[in-house]
Design an enzyme around this catalytic site. Structure first.
Site, mmCIF file in Angstrom:
data_model
loop_
_atom_site.group_PDB
_atom_site.id
_atom_site.type_symbol
_atom_site.label_atom_id
_atom_site.label_comp_id
_atom_site.label_asym_id
_atom_site.label_seq_id
_atom_site.Cartn_x
_atom_site.Cartn_y
_atom_site.Cartn_z
ATOM 1 N N ASP A 16 25.134 61.696 94.229
ATOM 2 C CA ASP A 16 26.773 61.904 93.665
ATOM 3 C C ASP A 16 27.872 61.660 95.060
ATOM 4 O O ASP A 16 27.414 61.734 96.254
ATOM 5 C CB ASP A 16 26.485 63.606 93.334
ATOM 6 C CG ASP A 16 27.302 63.980 93.048
ATOM 7 O OD1 ASP A 16 28.189 63.189 91.691
ATOM 8 O OD2 ASP A 16 28.016 64.845 93.590
ATOM 9 N N LEU A 17 28.695 61.688 94.181
ATOM 10 C CA LEU A 17 30.106 61.179 95.662
ATOM 11 C C LEU A 17 30.593 62.451 95.512
ATOM 12 O O LEU A 17 30.831 62.987 96.652
ATOM 13 C CB LEU A 17 30.323 59.815 95.123
ATOM 14 C CG LEU A 17 30.269 58.309 94.800
ATOM 15 C CD1 LEU A 17 31.044 58.005 94.496
ATOM 16 C CD2 LEU A 17 28.967 58.402 95.739
ATOM 17 N N ASP A 18 31.380 63.122 94.589
ATOM 18 C CA ASP A 18 32.386 64.066 95.002
ATOM 19 C C ASP A 18 31.500 65.141 95.360
ATOM 20 O O ASP A 18 30.274 65.370 94.777
ATOM 21 C CB ASP A 18 33.176 64.551 92.868
ATOM 22 C CG ASP A 18 34.405 63.475 92.641
ATOM 23 O OD1 ASP A 18 34.566 62.455 93.831
ATOM 24 O OD2 ASP A 18 34.592 62.959 91.668
ATOM 25 N N ASP A 188 25.056 67.705 94.475
ATOM 26 C CA ASP A 188 25.816 69.156 94.743
ATOM 27 C C ASP A 188 26.044 70.197 93.700
ATOM 28 O O ASP A 188 25.986 71.179 93.369
ATOM 29 C CB ASP A 188 27.051 69.803 95.421
ATOM 30 C CG ASP A 188 28.462 68.906 94.062
ATOM 31 O OD1 ASP A 188 29.329 69.469 93.172
ATOM 32 O OD2 ASP A 188 28.481 67.810 94.180
#
Length: 243
Positions: A16-18, A188
């Site tokens: 995941d990025l954000d 997250d």
């Protein structure tokens, strides 16, 4: 670190990025502020609206057009277009304003660089695993420095649904030419990342706390394989196992 299920036979890792590779909130707040400034200057009638007016309109549009819930850029474009029309601008002016507004937001939303520490970590992992990105957001991965870190980055939209739907996990496995059980997803969000990955048949790692946040308690019935407090812990465990 907590190990609930031992990860095994990993061939690729998706991230995941954000809020996993960086703290996303400051960049979103800055982009929102820049968009508001643009609208007030280029479309003065927008000064009559407060942020809650735009949020209310967006929620109405999401209820009327369910597909927008899986495409953040399309949802913002539709909200800007509809809002400008409601404020008194013509359809042509609203279309132009919506496109310019989205471009403004998109530029500032991706106007930062991934930290050197995270890039070094990804480079280290890439020596042992294939790496890809799977995000629900619309950040420009190339601009923030991830162009060389991942083989590709998947975003929702155009019929591809957001996590926790299986779409992007299945698409990633298809493009990597691996079975789902050989993909380890790191993120997250307990629902989007952990539950989404597990339902798609993939392995999962929960970053808790997420980047720049406080830790939280598990709330989902599907536990991750690993729970880590930092990305460094991930590298230590997985690279040791890969040797």
């Amino acid at each position: 670190m907590h190990c609930y299920l031992r990860p095994q036979h990993i061939q690729a890792i998706s991230f995941d990025l954000d809020d996993t590779l960086y703290d996303n909130l400051p960049h979103i707040l800055n982009a929102e502020a820049e968009l508001a400034t643009f609208l007030q200057q280029a479309f003065p009638l927008s000064q009559a609206w407060q942020p809650h007016d735009w949020r209310s309109l967006k929620q109405q549009l999401l209820q009327q057009h369910r597909e927008l819930a899986h495409d953040t850029s399309a949802a913002r474009l539709a909200t800007l277009r509809c809002g400008l029309i409601q404020l008194g601008y013509s359809a042509m002016e609203a279309e132009r304003g919506a496109e310019q507004g989205l471009a403004c937001f998109y530029f500032h939303r991706s106007n930062f660089r991934i930290s050197d520490e995270v890039l070094l970590l990804l480079k280290h992992l890439s020596g042992h695993f294939r790496l890809v990105g799977i995000t629900n957001g619309n950040v420009d991965a190339e601009r923030i420095g991830l162009g060389d870190a991942f083989e590709f980055v998947l975003h929702p939209g155009s019929g591809v649904q957001m996590k926790p739907a299986k779409d992007m996990f299945e698409l990633a496995c298809l493009r990597l030419n691996i079975a789902p059980q050989h993909l380890l997803h790191v993120g997250d969000n307990m629902n989007a990342d952990v539950r989404g990955a597990r339902l798609a048949g993939c392995q999962s790692v929960w970053l808790n706390p997420s980047f720049g946040r406080n830790d939280s308690l598990p709330i989902a019935t599907l536990l991750p394989h690993l729970e880590i407090t930092s990305l460094d812990a991930l590298a230590k465990v997985l690279v040791i196992d890969a040797k």
